[in-house]
Design an enzyme around this catalytic site. Structure first.
Site, PDB file in Angstrom:
ATOM      1  N   ASN A   1       4.665   2.279   1.546  1.00 10.56           N
ATOM      2  CA  ASN A   1       5.689   2.110   0.523  1.00 10.56           C
ATOM      3  C   ASN A   1       5.286   2.941  -0.672  1.00 10.56           C
ATOM      4  O   ASN A   1       4.138   2.857  -1.059  1.00 10.56           O
ATOM      5  CB  ASN A   1       5.651   0.657   0.011  1.00 10.56           C
ATOM      6  CG  ASN A   1       6.714  -0.212   0.593  1.00 10.56           C
ATOM      7  OD1 ASN A   1       7.882   0.157   0.622  1.00 10.56           O
ATOM      8  ND2 ASN A   1       6.308  -1.366   1.045  1.00 10.56           N
TER       9      ASN A   1
ATOM     10  N   SER B   1       0.844  -1.192   0.000  1.00  9.03           N
ATOM     11  CA  SER B   1       0.000   0.000   0.000  1.00  9.03           C
ATOM     12  C   SER B   1       0.879   1.241   0.000  1.00  9.03           C
ATOM     13  O   SER B   1       1.963   1.240   0.572  1.00  9.03           O
ATOM     14  CB  SER B   1      -0.877   0.013   1.245  1.00  9.03           C
ATOM     15  OG  SER B   1      -0.037   0.064   2.383  1.00  9.03           O
ATOM     16  N   LYS B   2       0.365   2.279  -0.630  1.00  5.37           N
ATOM     17  CA  LYS B   2       1.202   3.478  -0.784  1.00  5.37           C
ATOM     18  C   LYS B   2       1.414   4.192   0.545  1.00  5.37           C
ATOM     19  O   LYS B   2       2.309   4.992   0.688  1.00  5.37           O
ATOM     20  CB  LYS B   2       0.633   4.412  -1.840  1.00  5.37           C
ATOM     21  CG  LYS B   2      -0.733   4.977  -1.548  1.00  5.37           C
ATOM     22  CD  LYS B   2      -1.190   5.818  -2.739  1.00  5.37           C
ATOM     23  CE  LYS B   2      -2.631   6.229  -2.575  1.00  5.37           C
ATOM     24  NZ  LYS B   2      -3.194   6.811  -3.792  1.00  5.37           N
ATOM     25  N   ARG B   3       0.587   3.867   1.518  1.00  6.29           N
ATOM     26  CA  ARG B   3       0.771   4.468   2.829  1.00  6.29           C
ATOM     27  C   ARG B   3       2.102   4.014   3.440  1.00  6.29           C
ATOM     28  O   ARG B   3       2.756   4.745   4.155  1.00  6.29           O
ATOM     29  CB  ARG B   3      -0.396   4.052   3.737  1.00  6.29           C
ATOM     30  CG  ARG B   3      -0.749   5.035   4.795  1.00  6.29           C
ATOM     31  CD  ARG B   3      -2.218   4.921   5.198  1.00  6.29           C
ATOM     32  NE  ARG B   3      -2.596   3.568   5.597  1.00  6.29           N
ATOM     33  CZ  ARG B   3      -2.349   3.042   6.804  1.00  6.29           C
ATOM     34  NH1 ARG B   3      -1.717   3.754   7.729  1.00  6.29           N
ATOM     35  NH2 ARG B   3      -2.736   1.826   7.090  1.00  6.29           N
TER      36      ARG B   3
END
Ligand code: GLU
Length: 490
Positions: free
Chosen positions: A255, A251-253
């Site tokens: 990575n 998840s962009k949170r």
């Protein structure tokens, strides 16, 4: 038989590393057997699909060194390659299913569906079946005559077990009891993923479907659709999902997940592709560094291991270092120039740096934050700011949401968005900007944070805000829920 594989990315956001990972394995699988790899665009979500996103996806995959034999940009004999341009085909095939009695028009209203779901829950069931949805004939006629909207749904068995074969997993058993009477055509006439995917894979003569494991549960519906149409089903192969180092779904949170981030942060495309090739796969001799050609030469899908591969930016950076050290100095000089260190970029930065320079020597320290990927922030980096830590964290999250919603990345738009947010949150602009400064530049003693964001570009800027939020302790699900409400009320 010619092996033909495909990917079908949805152009609804940043080009995701997960898309590139699936693309890489599709390309290797097809090309290693002398076959073809097809790219089609799944833009049936008209609200969220954009041409900018499509372009970014194609550009990013090419930047990585991937290529496809057919696609919206290169053409081919099985076009069009955008689902939004294939509406007639879906409609025609859907009508055919209705005629044969494999699908039906469903006039249920949103309220009725909600009630039906509630009844299901109470009965301890999960899936809406055709029998649940059925209306008396007279009622159907009435709604039809009144021109009420309808969807087309497929018939599915009430019970029993569906067995789907997976190239890596063997036979997978899924209980029909869990499978909904899936919508095939929405009330706006657009197909859902399931219908479009099956029709396209058949018409595009796809022989092998390599896709993410999140689609396993859809496989029974697809298998049934192939049976209804009387078509041969391609071989299915579900690849393991990429994971964060803590094993949760990537998840962009936690990575950066946009390929554009890695491009802007100074990673080599060869290294990123090499790293993606190591996601669940290895070379026969276990070597860590290999090129796309080498991967192709040794590719064997049965070397994919199903344990969730971890996408770890630190490991990727280490691998990128190996690639850098193998470049000749001349090559590295060219790469650095092409990346960031060129005259055009100097000219963009100088207007902001000049006023703060006494000697040329001041230049590099002033702008070094523009070249870094993630900044070495700690909680202390924010401690001189006036607002409480939690307030700063919330503000950064709200700013991030605003910036994620921006369609363009111009200074004025960014400035207006941030100013409006500060006003709505009733925070003085100076106090509002301080945490942004630290997140973006690493210090409050830098040039305007709005200018810095323009120069960093959207991907790096947003990634830095996300990183800052994590550094400040992150936000759990509950907190996020509360913030979402507050944010929506602004
Ligand atoms: N748009 C879907 C995705 O990108 C396609 C899935 C598929 O390959 O069938 O996940």
């Amino acid at each position: 038989m010619t092996v033909r594989t495909r990917i079908a990315p949805s152009p609804t956001g940043d080009p995701h590393v997960g898309t590139a990972y699936i693309a890489l394995f599709n390309q290797c699988f097809a090309r290693a057997q002398g076959g073809q790899f097809v790219l089609r665009i799944e833009d049936t979500d008209q609200q969220r699909s954009t041409p900018e996103s499509e372009k970014a996806i194609l550009d990013s995959l090419r930047w990585l060194g991937l290529d496809w034999q057919e696609g919206p940009d290169v053409g081919g004999a099985h076009g069009p390659y955008r689902q939004s341009e294939r509406g007639d085909l879906y409609k025609k095939h859907c009508d055919e299913l209705v005629e044969k009695g494999h699908a039906f028009h469903c006039y249920r209203t949103a309220e009725e569906l909600e009630q039906l779901r509630e009844q299901l829950r109470e009965a301890g069931r999960t899936a809406l079946k055709p029998s649940d949805l059925a209306l008396p004939d007279a009622e159907v006629e009435k709604r039809k005559a009144a021109g009420e909207p309808y969807v087309v749904r497929m018939n599915v068995p009430e019970s029993g077990t569906c067995v789907v074969e997976d190239l890596l997993r063997g036979a997978i058993e899924i209980d029909w009891g869990q499978v909904d009477a899936q919508i095939l055509l929405k009330s706006d006439g657009m197909p859902t993923y399931h219908l479009a995917n099956v029709v396209d894979d058949h018409l595009m003569e796809i022989t092998h479907v390599l896709r993410g494991e999140e689609w396993i549960n859809s496989a029974p519906k697809h298998k049934l659709l192939y049976e209804y149409f009387g078509w041969e089903m391609p071989v299915l192969c579900h690849l393991p999902l990429l994971r964060n180092p803590d094993k949760t779904k990537l998840s962009k949170r936690k990575n950066p997940t946009s390929i554009l981030y890695y491009q802007r942060a100074g990673f080599m495309p060869e290294a990123v592709l090499n790293y993606l090739g190591r996601m669940g796969w290895s070379m026969p001799d276990e070597r860590e560094k290999f090129s796309l050609e080498e991967m192709l030469e040794h590719f064997d899908i049965h070397r994919v291991s199903l344990g969730g591969p971890v996408f770890d930016v630190e490991k990727l950076s280490w691998l990128n270092g190996l690639w850098i050290r193998e470049l000749e100095d001349e090559q590295l000089a060219d790469r650095l120039q092409a990346w960031l260190l060129n005259r055009d970029n100097l000219l963009k930065v100088l207007p902001h740096a000049k006023g703060r320079m006494e000697t040329f020597g001041d230049f590099a320290p002033l702008v070094s934050f523009l070249a870094a990927g993630q900044l070495p922030l700690t909680g202390d980096s924010f401690s001189d700011n006036k607002l409480e830590t939690d307030e700063q964290k919330k503000l950064l999250q709200f700013a991030l949401w605003r910036l994620e919603a921006l369609r363009t990345w111009e200074r004025d738009d960014i400035f207006q968005a941030m100013k409006a947010l500060a006003t709505a949150m009733d925070i003085k602009l100076k106090d509002f900007n301080a945490p942004l400064f630290v997140a973006i530049s690493g210090t409050t003693a830098s040039f305007s944070v709005m200018d810095a964001m323009v120069l960093l570009g959207p991907d790096l800027s947003r990634a830095r805000l996300r990183h800052a939020i994590e550094v400040l302790g992150g936000a759990g699900k509950k907190v996020l829920k509360r913030w979402e409400k507050e944010y929506a009320a602004l």
